[in-house]
Scaffold this active site. Structure first.
Site, short mmCIF file in Angstrom:
data_model
loop_
_atom_site.label_atom_id
_atom_site.label_comp_id
_atom_site.label_asym_id
_atom_site.label_seq_id
_atom_site.Cartn_x
_atom_site.Cartn_y
_atom_site.Cartn_z
N TYR A 143 18.15 41.72 46.54
CA TYR A 143 18.09 41.37 47.56
C TYR A 143 17.60 41.21 49.40
O TYR A 143 17.05 40.71 49.42
CB TYR A 143 19.79 42.11 48.37
N LYS A 193 19.82 48.03 33.02
CA LYS A 193 19.34 46.51 32.32
C LYS A 193 18.22 46.84 31.29
O LYS A 193 17.13 46.22 31.34
CB LYS A 193 19.16 46.06 32.63
N ASP A 249 26.90 45.60 43.90
CA ASP A 249 27.70 44.41 44.81
C ASP A 249 29.10 43.69 43.42
O ASP A 249 30.06 44.27 43.97
CB ASP A 249 27.31 43.32 45.17
N ASP A 253 33.17 44.92 43.05
CA ASP A 253 34.18 43.58 43.55
C ASP A 253 35.30 44.01 42.03
O ASP A 253 36.55 43.65 41.99
CB ASP A 253 33.42 42.35 43.73
#
Ligand code: IPM
Ligand code: MG
Length: 370
Positions: A143, A193, A249, A253
């Site tokens: 971000y 990852k 993020d 959700d």
């Protein structure tokens, strides 16, 4: 002793003002039941600030936030702003607010309420026992990383962002996650990852290093793709999920859907304690239902509960709010997003009233500090 607290309220856009009203109502009820006096300072933020001042986070808004005991933020954004240059979008204002208050730790508890077990798209048997919290790094990673942009190279456009973390950024968010895990089920699942990304390898190495200071907490690592699968396959295996900004993020959700609706999910964004924290429902501004008395105010109400727990260190008010939400859900009241057969369907205002009345009706004036 009277607790005087200054709260900056950023109602924002879409359903933001509606759920904020229910939040204000709740604060008034808390004032009448407990020893608090709130000064609520309302400021423009997001789309409304773009309309009025030409930018999403006016200096005056950020300054007011910095001077308060806590920041309550509803929701920002809307289709009207999606075509503006990035620097002028509501979302950029949100990132600047997070950076401006240095809220590097985003806490997103996935709380399941029993009466809503059948509202989720996931089967009841799979959900049972789920109680987890996502600890999301909030001021770094993809971000904020540089370089970023869109430019022309060799005659065609290229777009790029950078996922970058310093050791100290990873350490401080890992410490927050371990502290929280120590007070819960003592298990951390760190998401990365590392099979592909260098930044993830560093993330994993640093988290392992930090774990040595927390011998009673079990640490596991999952790749983000596997984690996304495990979260709906067997959510009960998780306690604390620790993730970098974008991974957190996405997983939050996904986790929201376990609860039945994103309209149920609160969050807290905190830093090192030198600046105020931000409390914010995880849902967005939902422009399609704005102004229709359809929005679920529970995420906002639970975000206020988190404000009492984390900023005001008041577990009693936190528990009272949670209990009241539970009992209203137990009585069968539902907003549209969590509606079920034979429920009592109510709007935003009625849901807010019901929860507030429940708090007023509870006999709690007898606290020893009163
Ligand atoms: C969230 C939202 C924000 C984010 C957007 C609105 C910038 O999705 O708080 O999860 O991506 O962080
Ligand atoms: Mg999000």
């Amino acid at each position: 002793m009277m607790n005087a607290k200054k709260i900056t309220l950023l109602s924002g856009d879409g359903i933001g003002p509606e759920v904020s009203k229910e939040g204000e109502k709740l604060l008034t009820v808390i004032e009448s039941r407990f020893d608090y006096k709130f000064e609520i300072v309302k400021k423009d933020f997001g789309g409304i600030a773009i309309d009025k001042h030409g930018l999403p986070l006016p200096e005056d808004t950020l300054n007011a936030c910095k001077k308060s005991d806590a920041v309550l933020l509803a929701a920002i954004g809307g289709p009207k702003y999606d075509t503006l240059p990035r620097a002028k979008r509501p979302e950029t204002g949100l990132l600047s607010l997070r950076a401006g208050l240095n809220t590097f730790a985003n806490l997103r508890p996935i709380m399941l309420f029993d009466p809503l077990l059948d509202s989720s798209t996931i089967k009841r048997e799979i959900l049972s026992g789920t109680d987890l919290i996502v600890v999301r790094e909030l001021t770094g990673g993809l971000y904020f990383g540089k370089p970023k942009g869109i430019e022309v190279r060799n005659g065609e456009k290229v777009g790029f962002n950078t996922m970058i973390y310093t050791e100290s950024e990873i350490k401080r968010i890992a410490n927050v996650a371990f502290e929280i895990a120590g007070k819960r089920k003592k298990k951390i699942t760190s998401i990365d990852k590392a099979n592909v990304l260098d930044v993830s390898q560093l993330w994993r190495d640093v988290v392992i290093e930090v774990s040595k200071d927390y011998k009673d907490v079990t640490l596991e690592h999952l790749y983000i793709d596997n984690a996304a699968m495990q979260l709906i396959k067997n959510p009960g295996q998780f306690d604390v999920i620790l993730a970098e900004n974008l991974f957190g993020d996405i997983l939050s959700d996904e986790g929201a859907m376990l609860t039945g609706s994103i309209g149920m999910l609160p969050s807290a964004s905190t830093g090192d304690g030198s600046l105020p924290s931000i409390y914010e429902p995880v849902h967005g501004s939902a422009p399609d239902i704005a102004g229709k008395n359809l929005a679920n105010p529970i995420a906002m109400i639970l975000s206020i509960a988190m404000m009492f727990k984390y900023s005001f260190n008041d577990k009693k008010v936190y528990d009272t709010i949670l209990k009241s939400v539970k009992s209203i859900l137990n009585e069968g009241y539902r907003t549209k997003d969590i509606a079920q057969d034979k429920c009592k369907l109510v709007g935003t205002i009625e849901m807010g009233d019901l929860i507030c009345n429940q708090i007023s009706a509870t006999n709690l004036r007898l606290s020893p500090n009163n």
